[in-house]
Design a protein around this motif. Structure first.
Motif, mmCIF file in Angstrom:
data_model
loop_
_atom_site.group_PDB
_atom_site.id
_atom_site.type_symbol
_atom_site.label_atom_id
_atom_site.label_comp_id
_atom_site.label_asym_id
_atom_site.label_seq_id
_atom_site.Cartn_x
_atom_site.Cartn_y
_atom_site.Cartn_z
ATOM 1 N N LEU A 21 1.258 23.317 1.374
ATOM 2 C CA LEU A 21 1.881 22.040 1.700
ATOM 3 C C LEU A 21 1.153 20.875 1.032
ATOM 4 O O LEU A 21 1.786 19.915 0.591
ATOM 5 N N ALA A 22 -0.174 20.954 0.924
ATOM 6 C CA ALA A 22 -0.935 19.904 0.242
ATOM 7 C C ALA A 22 -0.552 19.825 -1.231
ATOM 8 O O ALA A 22 -0.350 18.726 -1.781
ATOM 9 N N VAL A 23 -0.418 20.966 -1.884
ATOM 10 C CA VAL A 23 -0.040 20.985 -3.300
ATOM 11 C C VAL A 23 1.385 20.488 -3.477
ATOM 12 O O VAL A 23 1.676 19.705 -4.397
ATOM 13 N N ILE A 24 2.282 20.900 -2.608
ATOM 14 C CA ILE A 24 3.672 20.451 -2.700
ATOM 15 C C ILE A 24 3.764 18.946 -2.530
ATOM 16 O O ILE A 24 4.493 18.268 -3.275
ATOM 17 N N SER A 25 3.036 18.387 -1.574
ATOM 18 C CA SER A 25 3.096 16.950 -1.354
ATOM 19 C C SER A 25 2.512 16.177 -2.537
ATOM 20 O O SER A 25 3.035 15.131 -2.918
ATOM 21 N N LEU A 26 1.435 16.695 -3.142
ATOM 22 C CA LEU A 26 0.869 16.030 -4.325
ATOM 23 C C LEU A 26 1.821 16.062 -5.507
ATOM 24 O O LEU A 26 2.039 15.047 -6.175
ATOM 25 N N VAL A 27 2.401 17.211 -5.784
ATOM 26 C CA VAL A 27 3.311 17.336 -6.926
ATOM 27 C C VAL A 27 4.564 16.507 -6.707
ATOM 28 O O VAL A 27 5.029 15.813 -7.618
ATOM 29 N N TYR A 28 5.116 16.550 -5.511
ATOM 30 C CA TYR A 28 6.326 15.781 -5.219
ATOM 31 C C TYR A 28 6.087 14.291 -5.418
ATOM 32 O O TYR A 28 6.897 13.600 -6.045
ATOM 33 N N ASN A 29 4.984 13.779 -4.903
ATOM 34 C CA ASN A 29 4.710 12.356 -5.030
ATOM 35 C C ASN A 29 4.240 11.970 -6.427
ATOM 36 O O ASN A 29 4.448 10.840 -6.848
ATOM 37 N N ALA A 30 3.648 12.886 -7.150
ATOM 38 C CA ALA A 30 3.239 12.596 -8.526
ATOM 39 C C ALA A 30 4.449 12.461 -9.440
ATOM 40 O O ALA A 30 4.382 11.757 -10.447
ATOM 41 N N GLU A 34 3.581 6.530 -10.317
ATOM 42 C CA GLU A 34 2.661 6.605 -11.450
ATOM 43 C C GLU A 34 1.239 6.162 -11.094
ATOM 44 O O GLU A 34 0.294 6.592 -11.736
ATOM 45 N N ILE A 35 1.070 5.316 -10.114
ATOM 46 C CA ILE A 35 -0.243 4.795 -9.746
ATOM 47 C C ILE A 35 -0.954 5.824 -8.861
ATOM 48 O O ILE A 35 -0.426 6.229 -7.826
ATOM 49 N N PRO A 36 -2.165 6.250 -9.265
ATOM 50 C CA PRO A 36 -2.866 7.298 -8.497
ATOM 51 C C PRO A 36 -3.108 6.946 -7.032
ATOM 52 O O PRO A 36 -3.020 7.820 -6.161
ATOM 53 N N GLN A 37 -3.403 5.695 -6.738
ATOM 54 C CA GLN A 37 -3.652 5.300 -5.352
ATOM 55 C C GLN A 37 -2.392 5.479 -4.507
ATOM 56 O O GLN A 37 -2.459 5.953 -3.372
ATOM 57 N N VAL A 38 -1.248 5.128 -5.054
ATOM 58 C CA VAL A 38 0.019 5.289 -4.337
ATOM 59 C C VAL A 38 0.337 6.769 -4.160
ATOM 60 O O VAL A 38 0.809 7.194 -3.097
ATOM 61 N N ILE A 39 0.059 7.568 -5.185
ATOM 62 C CA ILE A 39 0.299 9.006 -5.095
ATOM 63 C C ILE A 39 -0.513 9.611 -3.957
ATOM 64 O O ILE A 39 0.014 10.381 -3.142
ATOM 65 N N ILE A 40 -1.782 9.265 -3.873
ATOM 66 C CA ILE A 40 -2.651 9.815 -2.822
ATOM 67 C C ILE A 40 -2.186 9.362 -1.439
ATOM 68 O O ILE A 40 -2.096 10.174 -0.501
ATOM 69 N N GLN A 41 -1.891 8.064 -1.294
ATOM 70 C CA GLN A 41 -1.470 7.549 0.014
ATOM 71 C C GLN A 41 -0.177 8.211 0.477
ATOM 72 O O GLN A 41 -0.055 8.643 1.626
ATOM 73 N N ARG A 42 0.800 8.288 -0.401
ATOM 74 C CA ARG A 42 2.080 8.896 -0.031
ATOM 75 C C ARG A 42 1.944 10.399 0.209
ATOM 76 O O ARG A 42 2.623 10.953 1.072
ATOM 77 N N SER A 43 1.073 11.053 -0.557
ATOM 78 C CA SER A 43 0.863 12.488 -0.365
ATOM 79 C C SER A 43 0.257 12.776 0.999
ATOM 80 O O SER A 43 0.664 13.729 1.675
ATOM 81 N N ILE A 44 -0.715 11.978 1.392
ATOM 82 C CA ILE A 44 -1.340 12.168 2.708
ATOM 83 C C ILE A 44 -0.318 11.931 3.818
ATOM 84 O O ILE A 44 -0.235 12.705 4.785
ATOM 85 N N ARG A 45 0.469 10.893 3.669
ATOM 86 C CA ARG A 45 1.496 10.598 4.679
ATOM 87 C C ARG A 45 2.530 11.720 4.752
ATOM 88 O O ARG A 45 2.909 12.164 5.836
ATOM 89 N N PHE A 46 2.993 12.201 3.601
ATOM 90 C CA PHE A 46 3.950 13.303 3.544
ATOM 91 C C PHE A 46 3.364 14.576 4.140
ATOM 92 O O PHE A 46 4.035 15.304 4.878
ATOM 93 N N PHE A 47 2.095 14.857 3.845
ATOM 94 C CA PHE A 47 1.417 16.052 4.347
ATOM 95 C C PHE A 47 1.378 16.066 5.870
ATOM 96 O O PHE A 47 1.759 17.044 6.508
ATOM 97 N N PHE A 48 0.924 14.962 6.468
ATOM 98 C CA PHE A 48 0.819 14.929 7.928
ATOM 99 C C PHE A 48 2.184 14.901 8.606
ATOM 100 O O PHE A 48 2.365 15.503 9.668
ATOM 101 N N THR A 49 3.149 14.259 7.989
ATOM 102 C CA THR A 49 4.507 14.275 8.538
ATOM 103 C C THR A 49 5.069 15.694 8.531
ATOM 104 O O THR A 49 5.659 16.146 9.517
#
Length: 68
Positions: A21-30, A34-49
């Motif tokens: 799920l962590a890999v899926i959330s990173l790839v989906y948001n990447a 394009e901005i790495p900070q936004v990718i990380i923030q959205r990935s963490i939010r998607f992961f916990f959701t």
């Protein structure tokens, strides 16, 4: 098959879902941002959701199949 072995198999399958799920959330948001900070923030939010939704569904299914 005894109960501890069945529970061990189920727990083992759930443990593999967390990194997947962590890999899926990173790839989906990447692919969406394009901005790495936004990718990380959205990935963490998607992961916990997704973890919360999967936990709720697993709890619901466990309750529905309690005495089967």
């Amino acid at each position: 098959m005894s109960v501890p072995f069945v529970l061990a198999n189920q727990i083992n399958a759930v443990v593999y879902l967390i990194p997947l799920l962590a890999v899926i959330s990173l790839v989906y948001n990447a692919t969406r941002y394009e901005i790495p900070q936004v990718i990380i923030q959205r990935s963490i939010r998607f992961f916990f959701t997704a973890i919360i939704i999967m936990g709720a569904l697993m709890t619901l299914l466990a309750l529905l199949s309690w005495n089967l």
